[in-house]
Design a protein around this motif. Sequence first.
Motif, PDB file in Angstrom:
ATOM      1  N   GLY A  15       0.926  -1.181   0.023  1.00  0.00           N
ATOM      2  CA  GLY A  15       0.085  -0.028   0.005  1.00  0.00           C
ATOM      3  C   GLY A  15       0.859   1.154  -0.047  1.00  0.00           C
ATOM      4  N   CYS A  16       1.814   1.222   0.680  1.00  0.00           N
ATOM      5  CA  CYS A  16       2.931   2.293   0.771  1.00  0.00           C
ATOM      6  C   CYS A  16       3.527   2.652  -0.692  1.00  0.00           C
ATOM      7  CB  CYS A  16       4.191   1.822   1.817  1.00  0.00           C
ATOM      8  SG  CYS A  16       5.289   3.183   1.910  1.00  0.00           S
ATOM      9  N   ARG A  17       3.759   1.358  -1.444  1.00  0.00           N
ATOM     10  CA  ARG A  17       4.509   1.608  -2.431  1.00  0.00           C
ATOM     11  C   ARG A  17       3.443   2.433  -3.342  1.00  0.00           C
ATOM     12  NH1 ARG A  17       6.479  -3.785  -2.519  1.00  0.00           N
ATOM     13  NH2 ARG A  17       8.472  -3.811  -1.172  1.00  0.00           N
ATOM     14  N   LEU A  18       2.156   1.845  -3.231  1.00  0.00           N
ATOM     15  CA  LEU A  18       1.182   2.253  -4.288  1.00  0.00           C
ATOM     16  C   LEU A  18       0.999   3.778  -4.380  1.00  0.00           C
ATOM     17  CD1 LEU A  18      -1.325  -0.781  -4.140  1.00  0.00           C
ATOM     18  CD2 LEU A  18      -0.078  -0.150  -6.161  1.00  0.00           C
ATOM     19  N   GLU A  19       1.123   4.081  -3.060  1.00  0.00           N
ATOM     20  CA  GLU A  19       0.864   5.688  -2.691  1.00  0.00           C
ATOM     21  C   GLU A  19       2.122   6.446  -3.060  1.00  0.00           C
ATOM     22  OE1 GLU A  19      -2.509   6.281   0.353  1.00  0.00           O
ATOM     23  OE2 GLU A  19      -0.792   5.722   1.330  1.00  0.00           O
ATOM     24  N   LYS A  20       3.065   5.807  -3.384  1.00  0.00           N
ATOM     25  CA  LYS A  20       4.320   6.686  -3.741  1.00  0.00           C
ATOM     26  C   LYS A  20       4.291   6.813  -5.239  1.00  0.00           C
ATOM     27  CE  LYS A  20       7.672   6.410   0.060  1.00  0.00           C
ATOM     28  NZ  LYS A  20       9.014   6.194   0.331  1.00  0.00           N
ATOM     29  N   SER A  21       5.064   8.064  -5.577  1.00  0.00           N
ATOM     30  CA  SER A  21       5.111   8.355  -7.126  1.00  0.00           C
ATOM     31  C   SER A  21       6.232   7.722  -7.656  1.00  0.00           C
ATOM     32  CB  SER A  21       5.478   9.808  -7.166  1.00  0.00           C
ATOM     33  OG  SER A  21       6.666  10.227  -6.568  1.00  0.00           O
ATOM     34  N   GLU A  22       6.546   7.626  -8.986  1.00  0.00           N
ATOM     35  CA  GLU A  22       7.482   6.729  -9.565  1.00  0.00           C
ATOM     36  C   GLU A  22       8.951   7.221  -9.046  1.00  0.00           C
ATOM     37  OE1 GLU A  22       8.042   5.523 -13.963  1.00  0.00           O
ATOM     38  OE2 GLU A  22       6.095   5.067 -13.487  1.00  0.00           O
ATOM     39  N   GLU A  23       8.970   8.556  -8.899  1.00  0.00           N
ATOM     40  CA  GLU A  23      10.113   9.347  -8.693  1.00  0.00           C
ATOM     41  C   GLU A  23      10.665   8.927  -6.995  1.00  0.00           C
ATOM     42  OE1 GLU A  23      12.481  11.157 -10.300  1.00  0.00           O
ATOM     43  OE2 GLU A  23      11.136  10.474 -11.949  1.00  0.00           O
ATOM     44  N   GLU A  24       9.740   8.900  -6.229  1.00  0.00           N
ATOM     45  CA  GLU A  24       9.850   8.496  -4.965  1.00  0.00           C
ATOM     46  C   GLU A  24      10.284   7.207  -4.802  1.00  0.00           C
ATOM     47  OE1 GLU A  24       6.721  11.379  -2.085  1.00  0.00           O
ATOM     48  OE2 GLU A  24       5.896   9.836  -3.462  1.00  0.00           O
ATOM     49  N   LEU A  25       9.598   6.492  -5.541  1.00  0.00           N
ATOM     50  CA  LEU A  25      10.181   4.946  -5.661  1.00  0.00           C
ATOM     51  C   LEU A  25      11.518   4.615  -5.834  1.00  0.00           C
ATOM     52  CD1 LEU A  25       6.726   2.906  -6.521  1.00  0.00           C
ATOM     53  CD2 LEU A  25       7.701   2.947  -4.387  1.00  0.00           C
ATOM     54  N   LYS A  26      11.886   5.601  -6.772  1.00  0.00           N
ATOM     55  CA  LYS A  26      13.326   5.420  -7.251  1.00  0.00           C
ATOM     56  C   LYS A  26      14.279   5.495  -6.369  1.00  0.00           C
ATOM     57  CE  LYS A  26      12.640   6.296 -11.998  1.00  0.00           C
ATOM     58  NZ  LYS A  26      12.527   7.535 -13.121  1.00  0.00           N
ATOM     59  N   LYS A  27      13.823   6.171  -5.072  1.00  0.00           N
ATOM     60  CA  LYS A  27      14.590   6.625  -4.268  1.00  0.00           C
ATOM     61  C   LYS A  27      14.941   5.280  -3.093  1.00  0.00           C
ATOM     62  CE  LYS A  27      13.629  11.495  -3.883  1.00  0.00           C
ATOM     63  NZ  LYS A  27      12.515  12.394  -3.635  1.00  0.00           N
ATOM     64  N   GLU A  28      14.030   4.129  -3.241  1.00  0.00           N
ATOM     65  CA  GLU A  28      14.249   3.212  -2.475  1.00  0.00           C
ATOM     66  C   GLU A  28      14.923   2.006  -3.118  1.00  0.00           C
ATOM     67  OE1 GLU A  28      10.923   1.517  -0.169  1.00  0.00           O
ATOM     68  OE2 GLU A  28      10.051   3.480   0.031  1.00  0.00           O
ATOM     69  N   PRO A  29      15.372   1.195  -2.353  1.00  0.00           N
ATOM     70  CA  PRO A  29      16.131   0.103  -2.765  1.00  0.00           C
ATOM     71  C   PRO A  29      15.099  -0.868  -3.714  1.00  0.00           C
ATOM     72  CG  PRO A  29      16.079  -0.344  -0.404  1.00  0.00           C
ATOM     73  CD  PRO A  29      15.521   1.030  -0.842  1.00  0.00           C
ATOM     74  N   TYR A  30      15.583  -1.375  -4.975  1.00  0.00           N
ATOM     75  CA  TYR A  30      14.590  -2.234  -5.408  1.00  0.00           C
ATOM     76  C   TYR A  30      14.401  -3.569  -5.011  1.00  0.00           C
ATOM     77  CZ  TYR A  30      12.719  -4.509  -9.670  1.00  0.00           C
ATOM     78  OH  TYR A  30      11.766  -5.350 -10.673  1.00  0.00           O
ATOM     79  N   MET A  31      13.483  -4.006  -4.483  1.00  0.00           N
ATOM     80  CA  MET A  31      13.332  -5.309  -3.753  1.00  0.00           C
ATOM     81  C   MET A  31      11.926  -5.946  -4.186  1.00  0.00           C
ATOM     82  SD  MET A  31      14.644  -7.733  -2.089  1.00  0.00           S
ATOM     83  CE  MET A  31      16.294  -7.099  -1.724  1.00  0.00           C
ATOM     84  N   PRO A  32      11.721  -6.537  -5.297  1.00  0.00           N
ATOM     85  CA  PRO A  32      10.489  -7.414  -5.535  1.00  0.00           C
ATOM     86  C   PRO A  32      10.205  -8.172  -4.319  1.00  0.00           C
ATOM     87  CG  PRO A  32      12.013  -7.409  -7.412  1.00  0.00           C
ATOM     88  CD  PRO A  32      12.824  -6.821  -6.299  1.00  0.00           C
ATOM     89  N   GLU A  33       8.826  -8.289  -3.948  1.00  0.00           N
ATOM     90  CA  GLU A  33       8.369  -9.017  -2.779  1.00  0.00           C
ATOM     91  C   GLU A  33       8.611 -10.411  -2.986  1.00  0.00           C
ATOM     92  OE1 GLU A  33       6.967  -8.284  -0.117  1.00  0.00           O
ATOM     93  OE2 GLU A  33       6.596  -6.033  -0.599  1.00  0.00           O
ATOM     94  N   GLU A  34       8.584 -11.056  -4.354  1.00  0.00           N
ATOM     95  CA  GLU A  34       9.287 -12.527  -4.494  1.00  0.00           C
ATOM     96  C   GLU A  34      10.743 -12.464  -4.057  1.00  0.00           C
ATOM     97  OE1 GLU A  34       9.005 -13.580  -8.564  1.00  0.00           O
ATOM     98  OE2 GLU A  34       9.402 -15.626  -8.127  1.00  0.00           O
ATOM     99  N   CYS A  35      11.634 -11.617  -4.524  1.00  0.00           N
ATOM    100  CA  CYS A  35      13.008 -11.678  -3.874  1.00  0.00           C
ATOM    101  C   CYS A  35      13.161 -11.420  -2.554  1.00  0.00           C
ATOM    102  CB  CYS A  35      13.683 -11.036  -4.852  1.00  0.00           C
ATOM    103  SG  CYS A  35      13.508 -10.625  -6.640  1.00  0.00           S
ATOM    104  N   ARG A  36      12.380 -10.861  -1.829  1.00  0.00           N
ATOM    105  CA  ARG A  36      12.572 -10.407  -0.610  1.00  0.00           C
ATOM    106  C   ARG A  36      12.297 -11.768   0.338  1.00  0.00           C
ATOM    107  NH1 ARG A  36      10.724  -5.554   2.370  1.00  0.00           N
ATOM    108  NH2 ARG A  36      10.535  -6.205   4.734  1.00  0.00           N
ATOM    109  N   ALA A  37      11.437 -12.631  -0.290  1.00  0.00           N
ATOM    110  CA  ALA A  37      11.004 -14.053   0.651  1.00  0.00           C
ATOM    111  C   ALA A  37      12.438 -14.625   0.542  1.00  0.00           C
ATOM    112  CB  ALA A  37       9.808 -14.390  -0.194  1.00  0.00           C
ATOM    113  N   ILE A  38      13.350 -14.580  -0.394  1.00  0.00           N
ATOM    114  CA  ILE A  38      14.372 -15.524  -0.583  1.00  0.00           C
ATOM    115  C   ILE A  38      15.237 -15.292   0.506  1.00  0.00           C
ATOM    116  CG2 ILE A  38      16.101 -16.389  -1.978  1.00  0.00           C
ATOM    117  CD1 ILE A  38      14.569 -15.587  -4.375  1.00  0.00           C
TER     118      ILE A  38
END
Lengths: 248, 54
Positions: free
Chosen positions: A85-108
Motif C-alpha cells: 500500500g505504501c509503494r502504491l501511494e508513492k510516485s515513481e520518482e519517490e520509489l526510485k529512491k528506495e532499494p529495488y526489492m520485488p516481494e518475490e525476491c524479498r522472500a528468498i
Amino acid sequence: MKKILSTTITSLLILVFSTSVFAVGSGSGGVPSDDNTPAPKQEPAPTPKQEPAPKQTAPTKSAPISTPKPEKVCNDIENIKERIGCRLEKSEEELKKEPYMPEECRAIADDSGKQNCIDRYLSLKPCWSATQGKDRIACVKAKLGLPQKLQTAKKLCENKEANCIEDYRQKIYHLITFRFYDAEERVEKWYEEGKLNLEVTTDFVAFIATSKIIFNSARSKNERLEVIKEVISRWNQTVEFVKSAKSK
Amino acid sequence: MKKFLAIIIVVLSLTACTSQIDIEDSKDIEIPEDNSGEYDLNLENAILELDLVE
C-alpha cells in the motif's frame, strides 16, 4: 496343441495392438500428474478465496489504508499489505529512491538467491514495453533463455546434460510467475486509471506476491497447480468487477 | 509347452507396456498463442507450461 498355441498368440497380439491404439486416442490434454499430494492451503493473507472486495461504489485512488509519511521507506515496513500500500501511494520518482526489492525476491533467504531474483526481474524489465500477450511472453521467453516453441522437458533435454531438465523447469517456473506478475501490473494500471481503489489494488497485489512465494516453495505439481488455479479465480473476479464498474 | 506360453505372454506384455510408454512420451503439449486483450491473462497456458516440466 499347435492350434491352441496359435490361437493364444493371435489373441495376445490383438490385445497388444488394441492397447496401443487406445493409448494414441486418449490424452490430448497433457501428461497426467504423477503426484497426488493434496495442495496445502495458502496460509499468508490474503487467500485467493477472498473476494477482491468489490464493494466500492466509485473507484477512487484516494482511499488510503495506511498513511505513510513522505520520508518513510516502504521496504522497512514489516507487514506485506502495508508495504505494498505504501509503494502504491508513492510516485515513481519517490520509489526510485528506495532499494529495488520485488516481494518475490524479498522472500528468498540466501543472498545469492535474492540477488539472482533481482537480476531476473531487472532483465525482464524491457518486456513491459512489449505489447501484452504473445509479444510480451515471447520477450520473457527470450530473456529467460527458453525456446519460443516450448516442449516437454524430456523431449527438450534428450541427449543433453544432466542439469538440463532442472534448469528448464526453473525457467518455466519463472515464466509462470511472470504471468502472475503481469496480472499484478495490469491491476496497478487499473488503479492508476481510477478503475480500482487502493484497498482492492493492495489486496490483489499482496495476493499475487504471496502466490508467487507459495508457488516457488511448492513441492509438488498439485501444489503449483492449485496456486495457478487460485490466481485464475482471483483474476476473473477482479476482471468481472472492473467490467461491471466500467458499465455503470 | 506351458513354459513356452508363459514366456510369450511375458514378452508380449512387456512389448505392450513399452509401446504404450513410447506413445505417451512422444506426445507433445501444444501451447496456444497468448491473446493480447486487456483482460486476457492467458493463465490457462501456465497450466500447460507446468505440464511440460512435471
